[in-house]
Design a protein around this motif. Structure first.
Motif, PDB file in Angstrom:
ATOM      1  N   ALA A   1       9.345   7.954  -4.858  1.00  0.00           N
ATOM      2  CA  ALA A   1       8.722   9.083  -4.152  1.00  0.00           C
ATOM      3  C   ALA A   1       7.690   8.559  -3.153  1.00  0.00           C
ATOM      4  O   ALA A   1       7.643   8.984  -1.995  1.00  0.00           O
ATOM      5  CB  ALA A   1       8.069  10.036  -5.151  1.00  0.00           C
ATOM      6  N   ASP A   2       6.890   7.582  -3.601  1.00  0.00           N
ATOM      7  CA  ASP A   2       5.820   7.032  -2.767  1.00  0.00           C
ATOM      8  C   ASP A   2       6.392   6.374  -1.502  1.00  0.00           C
ATOM      9  O   ASP A   2       5.984   6.697  -0.375  1.00  0.00           O
ATOM     10  CB  ASP A   2       5.024   6.006  -3.588  1.00  0.00           C
ATOM     11  CG  ASP A   2       3.723   5.604  -2.930  1.00  0.00           C
ATOM     12  OD1 ASP A   2       3.346   6.232  -1.923  1.00  0.00           O
ATOM     13  OD2 ASP A   2       3.078   4.654  -3.413  1.00  0.00           O
ATOM     14  N   ALA A   3       7.357   5.480  -1.686  1.00  0.00           N
ATOM     15  CA  ALA A   3       7.921   4.770  -0.536  1.00  0.00           C
ATOM     16  C   ALA A   3       8.724   5.714   0.365  1.00  0.00           C
ATOM     17  O   ALA A   3       8.653   5.617   1.594  1.00  0.00           O
ATOM     18  CB  ALA A   3       8.806   3.626  -1.019  1.00  0.00           C
ATOM     19  N   LEU A   4       9.448   6.655  -0.248  1.00  0.00           N
ATOM     20  CA  LEU A   4      10.268   7.563   0.566  1.00  0.00           C
ATOM     21  C   LEU A   4       9.428   8.525   1.388  1.00  0.00           C
ATOM     22  O   LEU A   4       9.821   8.901   2.500  1.00  0.00           O
ATOM     23  CB  LEU A   4      11.249   8.329  -0.323  1.00  0.00           C
ATOM     24  CG  LEU A   4      12.493   7.561  -0.759  1.00  0.00           C
ATOM     25  CD1 LEU A   4      13.291   8.364  -1.790  1.00  0.00           C
ATOM     26  CD2 LEU A   4      13.390   7.226   0.449  1.00  0.00           C
ATOM     27  N   SER A   5       8.274   8.944   0.869  1.00  0.00           N
ATOM     28  CA  SER A   5       7.455   9.874   1.662  1.00  0.00           C
ATOM     29  C   SER A   5       6.945   9.166   2.920  1.00  0.00           C
ATOM     30  O   SER A   5       6.889   9.762   4.001  1.00  0.00           O
ATOM     31  CB  SER A   5       6.308  10.465   0.835  1.00  0.00           C
ATOM     32  OG  SER A   5       5.358   9.494   0.468  1.00  0.00           O
ATOM     33  N   THR A   6       6.602   7.884   2.786  1.00  0.00           N
ATOM     34  CA  THR A   6       6.173   7.101   3.947  1.00  0.00           C
ATOM     35  C   THR A   6       7.357   6.911   4.911  1.00  0.00           C
ATOM     36  O   THR A   6       7.215   7.078   6.128  1.00  0.00           O
ATOM     37  CB  THR A   6       5.615   5.729   3.495  1.00  0.00           C
ATOM     38  OG1 THR A   6       4.620   5.955   2.487  1.00  0.00           O
ATOM     39  CG2 THR A   6       4.996   4.969   4.639  1.00  0.00           C
ATOM     40  N   ALA A   7       8.528   6.581   4.350  1.00  0.00           N
ATOM     41  CA  ALA A   7       9.728   6.347   5.164  1.00  0.00           C
ATOM     42  C   ALA A   7      10.096   7.588   5.981  1.00  0.00           C
ATOM     43  O   ALA A   7      10.303   7.506   7.198  1.00  0.00           O
ATOM     44  CB  ALA A   7      10.902   5.954   4.261  1.00  0.00           C
TER      45      ALA A   7
ATOM     46  N   MET B   1       6.101  13.301  -7.555  1.00  0.00           N
ATOM     47  CA  MET B   1       5.995  13.823  -6.198  1.00  0.00           C
ATOM     48  C   MET B   1       4.963  13.012  -5.421  1.00  0.00           C
ATOM     49  O   MET B   1       3.916  12.654  -5.950  1.00  0.00           O
ATOM     50  CB  MET B   1       5.596  15.290  -6.193  1.00  0.00           C
ATOM     51  CG  MET B   1       5.513  15.852  -4.774  1.00  0.00           C
ATOM     52  SD  MET B   1       5.331  17.631  -4.726  1.00  0.00           S
ATOM     53  CE  MET B   1       3.575  17.762  -4.708  1.00  0.00           C
ATOM     54  N   SER B   2       5.304  12.704  -4.174  1.00  0.00           N
ATOM     55  CA  SER B   2       4.356  11.979  -3.331  1.00  0.00           C
ATOM     56  C   SER B   2       4.257  12.665  -1.978  1.00  0.00           C
ATOM     57  O   SER B   2       5.257  13.101  -1.414  1.00  0.00           O
ATOM     58  CB  SER B   2       4.843  10.541  -3.152  1.00  0.00           C
ATOM     59  OG  SER B   2       4.127   9.917  -2.104  1.00  0.00           O
ATOM     60  N   THR B   3       3.043  12.778  -1.469  1.00  0.00           N
ATOM     61  CA  THR B   3       2.827  13.360  -0.141  1.00  0.00           C
ATOM     62  C   THR B   3       2.188  12.324   0.774  1.00  0.00           C
ATOM     63  O   THR B   3       1.200  11.693   0.413  1.00  0.00           O
ATOM     64  CB  THR B   3       1.930  14.613  -0.235  1.00  0.00           C
ATOM     65  OG1 THR B   3       2.572  15.565  -1.093  1.00  0.00           O
ATOM     66  CG2 THR B   3       1.699  15.238   1.133  1.00  0.00           C
ATOM     67  N   SER B   4       2.797  12.118   1.949  1.00  0.00           N
ATOM     68  CA  SER B   4       2.208  11.249   2.968  1.00  0.00           C
ATOM     69  C   SER B   4       1.784  12.113   4.138  1.00  0.00           C
ATOM     70  O   SER B   4       2.546  12.962   4.595  1.00  0.00           O
ATOM     71  CB  SER B   4       3.237  10.223   3.456  1.00  0.00           C
ATOM     72  OG  SER B   4       3.419   9.227   2.481  1.00  0.00           O
ATOM     73  N   GLY B   5       0.571  11.880   4.615  1.00  0.00           N
ATOM     74  CA  GLY B   5       0.091  12.676   5.731  1.00  0.00           C
ATOM     75  C   GLY B   5      -0.701  11.833   6.705  1.00  0.00           C
ATOM     76  O   GLY B   5      -1.191  10.757   6.346  1.00  0.00           O
TER      77      GLY B   5
ATOM     78  N   GLY C   1       0.798  -1.236   0.000  1.00  0.00           N
ATOM     79  CA  GLY C   1       0.000   0.000   0.000  1.00  0.00           C
ATOM     80  C   GLY C   1       0.824   1.277   0.000  1.00  0.00           C
ATOM     81  O   GLY C   1       0.345   2.326  -0.423  1.00  0.00           O
ATOM     82  N   GLY C   2       2.051   1.210   0.464  1.00  0.00           N
ATOM     83  CA  GLY C   2       2.890   2.415   0.505  1.00  0.00           C
ATOM     84  C   GLY C   2       3.803   2.543  -0.697  1.00  0.00           C
ATOM     85  O   GLY C   2       4.621   3.463  -0.753  1.00  0.00           O
ATOM     86  N   ILE C   3       3.655   1.649  -1.689  1.00  0.00           N
ATOM     87  CA  ILE C   3       4.588   1.664  -2.821  1.00  0.00           C
ATOM     88  C   ILE C   3       3.962   1.289  -4.172  1.00  0.00           C
ATOM     89  O   ILE C   3       4.391   1.785  -5.214  1.00  0.00           O
ATOM     90  CB  ILE C   3       5.811   0.742  -2.505  1.00  0.00           C
ATOM     91  CG1 ILE C   3       6.931   0.945  -3.522  1.00  0.00           C
ATOM     92  CG2 ILE C   3       5.399  -0.730  -2.391  1.00  0.00           C
ATOM     93  CD1 ILE C   3       8.254   0.312  -3.123  1.00  0.00           C
TER      94      ILE C   3
HETATM   95 MG    MG Z   1       3.837   6.573   0.297  1.00  0.00          MG
END
Ligand code: MG
Ligand code: ADP
Length: 352
Positions: free
Chosen positions: A302-308, A256-260, A189-191
């Motif tokens: 971007a997706d995985a790194l924003s979560t990390a 670009m990915s944003t995790s919030g 789900g995070g990638i």
């Molecule tokens: Mg993510």
């Protein structure tokens, strides 16, 4: 007199023709330069904007985009019983399962980010994600899981020094996974969304559309320009859905990915119980960060790194961004502290 009679009707006629021309140009979609399509996919609204394509080219490209996204969903989803990830997660420990290259790519990239982040990002949190009820998108019950269950998961994890799964080469040169049990259930789900976005943009380019913007929830991928002008994007305020916190004007290839902590959560014990979990505690991350945006060349990273970075927090998150080449970030702390790396494309909006 004669001249006037001939001349006068021509002016309104010309005006009418000009108006008709504009109207036809505006009405006839094949002459439109910006096309935007929004559909539901991957549990969120996905919108595809293209510039400079004909109606037919846009339609063809957009259909390709959504079929590739569906394809990724069909094997990467943890909920669909026919998916490969579901099969892996529901096989007895030690089962050897042959898997396609795409799954190997996504899991490998996930493990790479896991190593880079010291375990803050982890593609194997399936059991934990379900325990918290975030498996089906929204935590409906809004209940904190039993402490014992989290403790058992943490204990099982600490028994292994590796990820708990083994890769085995098959006779025909393919790959198989030997599964490691409940503490290593896959959750992509995070990638996986990021990976699907990369494939989506690749499809547009291959179909002859070099100028496009694809947005799916907090993830976006950009290519080319909007008729020589940059694509304008906004980053949502983490505490006010209707407000934009920062904006950017971007030309060229970028993801670009944003995790919030505001995307999926419930309130319990006076705390926001959100969907980004800290593998060290087995609970929603309490790093203090409430929004993290990452810009880099591929959407999967971007997706995985924003979560990390979200899980790592301000200090360690900054350090990871600074360490990685071609990775920029924008971090917001609940105490009001804000930071962005010098190469991050975007401005804070005044008063946000
Ligand atoms: Mg993510
Ligand atoms: P979104 O899916 O809302 O864009 P993220 O990209 O930040 O959000 O990913 C959050 C999702 O990733 C969760 O819903 C869960 O499936 C999974 N996840 C939660 N915590 C982690 C973690 N520490 N590492 C990897 N995946 C995680």
């Amino acid at each position: 007199m004669m001249r006037d009679l001939h001349f006068k009707p021509i002016v309104p006629l010309l005006l009418l023709l000009a108006f008709l021309g504009f109207w036809l140009l505006w009405k006839n979609p094949s002459h439109q330069e910006l096309h935007a399509t929004t559909r539901l996919a991957m549990g969120t609204l996905v919108s595809v904007s293209t510039w400079g394509a004909t109606e037919a080219e846009d339609e063809n490209g957009v259909n390709w985009v959504f079929s590739r996204i569906k394809e990724v969903e069909s094997w990467a989803s943890k909920q669909i019983p026919s998916s490969l990830v579901y099969k892996i997660n529901h096989s007895p420990k030690g089962t050897l399962l042959e898997v396609p290259e795409e799954l190997v790519t996504v899991v490998h990239t996930g493990l790479e980010i896991r190593n880079l982040s010291g375990g803050a990002f982890d593609p194997g949190l399936g059991y934990l994600v379900d325990l918290w009820g975030f498996g089906n998108g929204v935590a409906e019950e809004g209940k904190i899981p039993e402490t014992q269950k989290i403790a058992a998961w943490l204990e099982e994890r600490n028994k292994h020094h590796d990820f708990g799964i083994q890769w085995v080469k098959t006779a025909n040169g393919g790959m198989a996974i030997q599964w490691g049990g409940f503490a290593y259930e896959l959750d992509l789900g995070g990638i996986a969304k990021g990976y699907a976005m990369d494939l989506a943009m690749e499809s547009l380019k291959l179909s002859g559309i070099p100028n496009a913007l694809i947005v799916a929830g907090g993830d976006m991928i950009i290519a080319g320009s909007k008729g020589g002008k940059p694509w304008r994007i906004g980053i949502q305020h983490p505490r006010d859905h209707n407000k934009v916190m920062a904006f950017a004007e971007i030309t060229g290839d970028m993801a670009m990915s944003t995790s919030g902590d505001y995307e999926r959560f419930f309130m319990a014990n006076g705390e926001r119980q959100h969907h980004i979990l800290d593998p060290k505690t087995g609970k929603p991350s309490r790093s203090g960060l409430i929004s993290v945006s990452i810009q880099t060349s591929t959407s999967i990273k971007a997706d995985a790194l924003s979560t990390a970075v979200f899980v790592l927090g301000m200090k360690e998150g900054k350090a990871l961004i600074e360490k990685l080449d071609g990775v920029e970030g924008m971090l917001v702390h609940e105490n009001g502290e804000r930071w962005k790396s010098p190469g991050f494309k975007g401005q804070w909006l005044e008063g946000s």
